[in-house]
Scaffold this active site. Structure first.
Site, PDB file in Angstrom:
ATOM      1  N   THR A 193       0.835  -1.228  -0.081  1.00 43.91           N
ATOM      2  CA  THR A 193       0.067   0.168   0.015  1.00 43.91           C
ATOM      3  C   THR A 193       0.912   1.316  -0.018  1.00 43.91           C
ATOM      4  O   THR A 193       1.855   1.369   0.959  1.00 43.91           O
ATOM      5  CB  THR A 193      -0.994  -0.057   1.137  1.00 43.91           C
ATOM      6  OG1 THR A 193      -1.834  -1.018   1.052  1.00 43.91           O
ATOM      7  CG2 THR A 193      -1.837   1.319   1.281  1.00 43.91           C
ATOM      8  N   PHE A 209       1.295   5.124   0.701  1.00 36.13           N
ATOM      9  CA  PHE A 209       0.710   6.010   1.608  1.00 36.13           C
ATOM     10  C   PHE A 209       1.186   7.441   1.331  1.00 36.13           C
ATOM     11  O   PHE A 209       2.531   7.734   0.938  1.00 36.13           O
ATOM     12  CB  PHE A 209       1.083   5.748   3.113  1.00 36.13           C
ATOM     13  CG  PHE A 209       0.366   4.662   3.481  1.00 36.13           C
ATOM     14  CD1 PHE A 209      -0.989   4.715   4.241  1.00 36.13           C
ATOM     15  CD2 PHE A 209       0.876   3.276   3.548  1.00 36.13           C
ATOM     16  CE1 PHE A 209      -1.590   3.623   4.717  1.00 36.13           C
ATOM     17  CE2 PHE A 209       0.092   2.231   4.107  1.00 36.13           C
ATOM     18  CZ  PHE A 209      -0.920   2.182   4.460  1.00 36.13           C
TER      19      PHE A 209
END
Length: 269
Positions: A169, A171
């Site tokens: 992921t 960020f």
């Protein structure tokens, strides 16, 4: 320095926040809440997910980046390692129901269905561990990080249960103040074009002519203007970036610079 993130302590956003900024980490209950807390000066920095390598874009983050006057100051790629979490002494065969955020459930769908477990959606991965902790029922498990299990005093039954080990992921660290790093290697922008043939091509052509590598493009609907679109683009800066941006601004409307920052490496942890 207060750093806000989405989720309970032990959420993947919490882990990303700890690796991106030092300070007091403030858990918040949604991506929206992170942006609102930053606007209300309840936090100094916010950490929000922007995309997952398997499930794709986090649309809410894109929408708030356009609507609100905040700046991307750093990016980070977090390797997502999902754990099956339950009560001490339980095994995978004891788990009949598994709780987690919908994306985590999707990312572990092979494990869930091969074991005949019923998935139950919750608002957050780490929050799901706290939920099952209060059930006092060993047939309920959760999918979350190792840190979430440790903070809640729960047992890690299995590690690395995600479908794809290349699960990351990305960020963003966002701030009310712009970041002005020396020689920023990456930039994020958003713009809209006229709805006519070749409009987007004319923008992409500018980047090509200046030798600028575009690493990401994402489209989002323009609110209150049906079937018109915003384009979010990431580029790798070079010595021609400023000239290219000036030309782009002449052929689009609106145009917004979301941030200049350093390219983050994709690391294995």
């Amino acid at each position: 320095m207060k750093v806000g993130y989405f989720g309970d302590p032990g959420a993947y956003s919490n882990i990303a926040a700890m690796r991106m900024a030092d300070g007091e980490y403030v858990p918040l209950d949604s991506v929206r809440a992170v942006f609102m807390a930053l606007e209300n000066k309840e936090i100094d920095l916010g950490v929000v997910p922007i995309e997952n390598s398997i499930e794709g874009a986090v649309n809410q983050t894109y929408d708030f980046l356009f609507k609100m006057d905040f700046h991307i100051v750093k990016e980070y790629y977090l390797r997502i390692k999902h754990c099956l979490i339950g009560y001490p002494g339980t095994t995978t065969h004891d788990i009949k129901y598994i709780h987690s955020h919908p994306q985590a459930l999707a990312q572990c769908s092979d494990f869930i269905y091969s074991n005949g477990i019923k998935p139950i959606s919750e608002y957050d991965t780490a929050g799901s561990v706290n939920i099952i902790k209060n059930f006092n029922d060993s047939s309920h498990g959760a999918i979350a990080s190792e840190m979430a299990a440790e903070l809640n005093g729960m047992h890690i039954i299995e590690r690395d249960i995600e479908n794809n080990k290349f699960n990351y992921t990305r960020f963003f660290l966002i701030s009310a103040a712009p970041n002005n790093p020396e020689n920023p290697s990456k930039a994020s922008i958003v713009f809209s074009t006229e709805n006519k043939p070749g409009a987007l091509y004319n923008v992409l052509k500018i980047f090509n002519e200046y030798g600028i590598n575009m690493t990401k493009i994402e489209s989002r609907p323009v609110q209150y203007n049906p079937f018109n679109y915003l384009f979010f683009i990431d580029i790798e800066n070079n010595e021609n970036s400023n000239m290219a941006m000036k030309e782009v601004m002449n052929v689009v409307n609106p145009f917004k610079m979301l941030g200049n920052y350093k390219i983050a490496p994709i690391l294995e942890y």
